[in-house]
Design an enzyme around this catalytic site. Structure first.
Site, PDB file in Angstrom:
ATOM      1  N   TYR A   1       4.721  -1.015  -6.471  1.00 32.50           N
ATOM      2  CA  TYR A   1       5.695   0.079  -6.643  1.00 32.50           C
ATOM      3  C   TYR A   1       5.194   0.990  -7.761  1.00 32.50           C
ATOM      4  CZ  TYR A   1       8.420  -2.684  -3.519  1.00 32.50           C
ATOM      5  OH  TYR A   1       8.808  -3.363  -2.395  1.00 32.50           O
ATOM      6  N   SER A   2       5.183   2.298  -7.484  1.00 28.77           N
ATOM      7  CA  SER A   2       4.744   3.254  -8.507  1.00 28.77           C
ATOM      8  C   SER A   2       5.692   3.196  -9.690  1.00 28.77           C
ATOM      9  CB  SER A   2       4.774   4.684  -7.959  1.00 28.77           C
ATOM     10  OG  SER A   2       3.901   4.811  -6.879  1.00 28.77           O
TER      11      SER A   2
ATOM     12  N   CYS B   1       1.385  11.779  -3.024  1.00 21.77           N
ATOM     13  CA  CYS B   1       1.999  10.446  -3.052  1.00 21.77           C
ATOM     14  C   CYS B   1       3.204  10.383  -2.120  1.00 21.77           C
ATOM     15  CB  CYS B   1       2.444  10.110  -4.472  1.00 21.77           C
ATOM     16  SG  CYS B   1       2.916   8.383  -4.661  1.00 21.77           S
TER      17      CYS B   1
ATOM     18  N   GLU C   1      -2.091   8.524  -2.859  1.00 21.03           N
ATOM     19  CA  GLU C   1      -1.540   7.176  -2.752  1.00 21.03           C
ATOM     20  C   GLU C   1      -0.441   7.254  -1.720  1.00 21.03           C
ATOM     21  OE1 GLU C   1      -2.420   4.741  -6.756  1.00 21.03           O
ATOM     22  OE2 GLU C   1      -0.318   5.192  -6.392  1.00 21.03           O
TER      23      GLU C   1
ATOM     24  N   TYR D   1       1.616   5.311   1.587  1.00 19.60           N
ATOM     25  CA  TYR D   1       1.928   3.943   2.027  1.00 19.60           C
ATOM     26  C   TYR D   1       2.999   3.947   3.099  1.00 19.60           C
ATOM     27  CZ  TYR D   1       5.290   4.987  -1.721  1.00 19.60           C
ATOM     28  OH  TYR D   1       6.217   5.608  -2.546  1.00 19.60           O
TER      29      TYR D   1
HETATM   30  C1  FAD Z   1       0.251   2.139  -4.374  1.00 23.72           C
HETATM   31  C2  FAD Z   1       1.615   1.913  -3.716  1.00 23.72           C
HETATM   32  C3  FAD Z   1       2.749   2.399  -4.338  1.00 23.72           C
HETATM   33  C4  FAD Z   1       3.997   2.207  -3.740  1.00 23.72           C
HETATM   34  N1  FAD Z   1       5.092   2.717  -4.369  1.00 23.72           N
HETATM   35  C5  FAD Z   1       6.321   2.544  -3.829  1.00 23.72           C
HETATM   36  C6  FAD Z   1       7.483   3.094  -4.472  1.00 23.72           C
HETATM   37  O1  FAD Z   1       7.406   3.734  -5.533  1.00 23.72           O
HETATM   38  N2  FAD Z   1       8.693   2.877  -3.875  1.00 23.72           N
HETATM   39  C7  FAD Z   1       8.816   2.186  -2.695  1.00 23.72           C
HETATM   40  O2  FAD Z   1       9.948   2.030  -2.216  1.00 23.72           O
HETATM   41  N3  FAD Z   1       7.722   1.683  -2.063  1.00 23.72           N
HETATM   42  C8  FAD Z   1       6.492   1.814  -2.601  1.00 23.72           C
HETATM   43  N4  FAD Z   1       5.386   1.289  -1.976  1.00 23.72           N
HETATM   44  C9  FAD Z   1       5.579   0.490  -0.744  1.00 23.72           C
HETATM   45  C10 FAD Z   1       5.880  -0.982  -1.128  1.00 23.72           C
HETATM   46  O3  FAD Z   1       4.727  -1.566  -1.708  1.00 23.72           O
HETATM   47  C11 FAD Z   1       6.241  -1.869   0.081  1.00 23.72           C
HETATM   48  O4  FAD Z   1       5.249  -1.720   1.056  1.00 23.72           O
HETATM   49  C12 FAD Z   1       7.599  -1.509   0.682  1.00 23.72           C
HETATM   50  O5  FAD Z   1       8.639  -1.684  -0.267  1.00 23.72           O
HETATM   51  C13 FAD Z   1       7.867  -2.438   1.871  1.00 23.72           C
HETATM   52  O6  FAD Z   1       7.752  -3.762   1.436  1.00 23.72           O
HETATM   53  P1  FAD Z   1       8.759  -4.875   1.967  1.00 23.72           P
HETATM   54  O7  FAD Z   1       8.318  -6.195   1.403  1.00 23.72           O
HETATM   55  O8  FAD Z   1      10.167  -4.491   1.759  1.00 23.72           O
HETATM   56  O9  FAD Z   1       8.516  -4.824   3.528  1.00 23.72           O
HETATM   57  P2  FAD Z   1       7.618  -5.812   4.412  1.00 23.72           P
HETATM   58  O10 FAD Z   1       8.360  -7.066   4.642  1.00 23.72           O
HETATM   59  O11 FAD Z   1       6.278  -5.935   3.793  1.00 23.72           O
HETATM   60  O12 FAD Z   1       7.511  -4.924   5.700  1.00 23.72           O
HETATM   61  C14 FAD Z   1       6.887  -3.634   5.559  1.00 23.72           C
HETATM   62  C15 FAD Z   1       6.692  -2.938   6.880  1.00 23.72           C
HETATM   63  O13 FAD Z   1       5.830  -3.695   7.670  1.00 23.72           O
HETATM   64  C16 FAD Z   1       6.209  -3.564   8.995  1.00 23.72           C
HETATM   65  N5  FAD Z   1       6.500  -4.902   9.529  1.00 23.72           N
HETATM   66  C17 FAD Z   1       6.482  -6.039   8.799  1.00 23.72           C
HETATM   67  N6  FAD Z   1       6.762  -7.076   9.596  1.00 23.72           N
HETATM   68  C18 FAD Z   1       6.936  -6.568  10.835  1.00 23.72           C
HETATM   69  C19 FAD Z   1       7.255  -7.143  12.091  1.00 23.72           C
HETATM   70  N7  FAD Z   1       7.450  -8.449  12.235  1.00 23.72           N
HETATM   71  N8  FAD Z   1       7.372  -6.311  13.130  1.00 23.72           N
HETATM   72  C20 FAD Z   1       7.195  -4.989  13.006  1.00 23.72           C
HETATM   73  N9  FAD Z   1       6.888  -4.400  11.870  1.00 23.72           N
HETATM   74  C21 FAD Z   1       6.764  -5.172  10.782  1.00 23.72           C
HETATM   75  C22 FAD Z   1       7.378  -2.685   9.074  1.00 23.72           C
HETATM   76  O14 FAD Z   1       6.933  -1.392   9.403  1.00 23.72           O
HETATM   77  C23 FAD Z   1       7.923  -2.721   7.700  1.00 23.72           C
HETATM   78  O15 FAD Z   1       8.535  -1.489   7.393  1.00 23.72           O
HETATM   79  C24 FAD Z   1       4.117   1.494  -2.524  1.00 23.72           C
HETATM   80  C25 FAD Z   1       2.959   1.011  -1.903  1.00 23.72           C
HETATM   81  C26 FAD Z   1       1.731   1.221  -2.484  1.00 23.72           C
HETATM   82  C27 FAD Z   1       0.497   0.687  -1.779  1.00 23.72           C
END
Ligand code: FAD
Length: 301
Positions: free
Chosen positions: A90-91, A261, A299, A301
């Site tokens: 998360y940024s 971003c 960046e 995502y």
């Molecule tokens: C450098 C960087 C900075 C970031 N900054 C932010 C930020 O400031 N704020 C923010 O909110 N996020 C940010 N993110 C994104 C964050 O890291 C996560 O990826 C995001 O919150 C989703 O994670 P999660 O664990 O909730 O979802 P996960 O459980 O990891 O799922 C994520 C996505 O994967 C897909 N997915 C997973 N499982 C399935 C499945 N079974 N079937 C279909 N699709 C699936 C879906 O599209 C889902 O939306 C950033 C990412 C990066 C790389």
């Protein structure tokens, strides 16, 4: 932390040299636990998107960061293979000197992720965990991550910023860092910022106006709303295409850095406008040069 300590002198001939970002201190395999101070909604209760401002307390840790770096968060529990859940990034949405009046407090801007598969709703693991934390809870964090998406040392370098959704988070940190400095030590900022409506135009609306409160003659904010008015759908690249003036001027001055971003894919539309500005014939060579010199930073995502 004192702001003067954070301002490093320009030390060499390369005006694009960045501030030196602290290295990762806490690996995902050895995270540190920090306390949740605040978890507030940045979007209205009844809105389709849920974005939250989450403040953590780094007190007692060795965690140091710069604006633009990211923090790792490890949701409790194990994955299907019995291993600890994978880290999500998360940024960091705060300036390096912390939230106003609380140097050890650091903010994240988190969107609750939900997706559908074969008619069933699933919820993103870490974003839902974070959106549900309460003050007093403990969260495992790692990092900081990233060395390049940080600000230059030289205030003469113009910052050309493009954000969609939670991609605004690092730029809140940029604005807040610069706001504490005298005018001659502050870079010019041009920000193009896209969201669906004003309701999720976070940090720049009636719910929280941190960006608006810091707006002054050194920065310009161009908003793009894609679903506010069905007759006028504006994405971030549309706003850039309509009002390229400040970017064209920065390109003429010659000292600038580009930061993109937010939502994956947003870079394509922005690149198309730069191609128009620079000219079709020279665009490929220019983009190559911008990438090599790390003028172009994204960046998504
Ligand atoms: C450098 C960087 C900075 C970031 N900054 C932010 C930020 O400031 N704020 C923010 O909110 N996020 C940010 N993110 C994104 C964050 O890291 C996560 O990826 C995001 O919150 C989703 O994670 P999660 O664990 O909730 O979802 P996960 O459980 O990891 O799922 C994520 C996505 O994967 C897909 N997915 C997973 N499982 C399935 C499945 N079974 N079937 C279909 N699709 C699936 C879906 O599209 C889902 O939306 C950033 C990412 C990066 C790389």
């Amino acid at each position: 932390m004192e702001l003067s300590v954070l301002m490093e002198p320009v030390t060499n001939q390369n005006p694009l040299e960045r501030l030196s970002a602290p290295p990762m201190i806490y690996k995902p395999s050895s995270p540190v636990e920090v306390e949740v101070i605040e978890n507030t909604l940045l979007t209205p209760e009844d809105y389709s998107e849920e974005i939250r401002h989450i403040v953590l307390d780094l007190k007692g840790t060795d965690y140091r960061y710069l604006e633009g770096q990211s923090m790792g968060v490890i949701a409790p529990g194990e994955d299907e293979k019995g291993k600890p859940n994978r880290v999500r990034l998360y940024s960091i949405a705060s300036p390096a000197m912390g939230e106003p009046g609380a140097p050890s407090h650091v903010a994240l801007c988190v969107k609750r992720v939900a997706y559908e598969e074969s008619g069933t709703s699933y919820y993103g693991l870490c974003s839902n965990y974070l959106c549900d934390v309460k003050p007093g809870d403990k969260v495992k964090i790692s990092g900081p991550n990233g060395k390049r998406f940080v600000m230059p040392r030289d205030p003469e370098v113009d910052l050309l910023l493009f954000a969609t959704g939670t991609g605004i988070a690092p730029f809140r940190g940029f604005f807040m860092r610069l706001a504490g400095l005298p005018a001659e030590e502050r870079s010019h900022i041009v920000l193009y910022y896209g969201s669906r409506t004003m309701k999720d135009h976070v940090y720049y609306n009636a719910i929280n106006n941190d960006l608006g409160n810091l707006a002054d003659s050194k920065n310009i904010i161009h908003s793009a709303l894609s679903r506010e008015d069905p007759n006028k759908k504006l994405h971030v690249q549309d706003r850039f295409r309509l009002e390229p003036g400040p970017v064209e001027e920065a390109l003429k001055r010659g000292n600038f850095l580009i930061y993109i971003c937010g939502i994956k894919g947003m870079e394509k539309g922005i690149e198309d406008v730069f191609r128009q500005i620079v000219g079709e014939d020279s665009w490929d060579a220019t983009k190559q040069e911008w990438k090599e010199k790390t003028i172009w930073n994204q960046e998504v995502y």
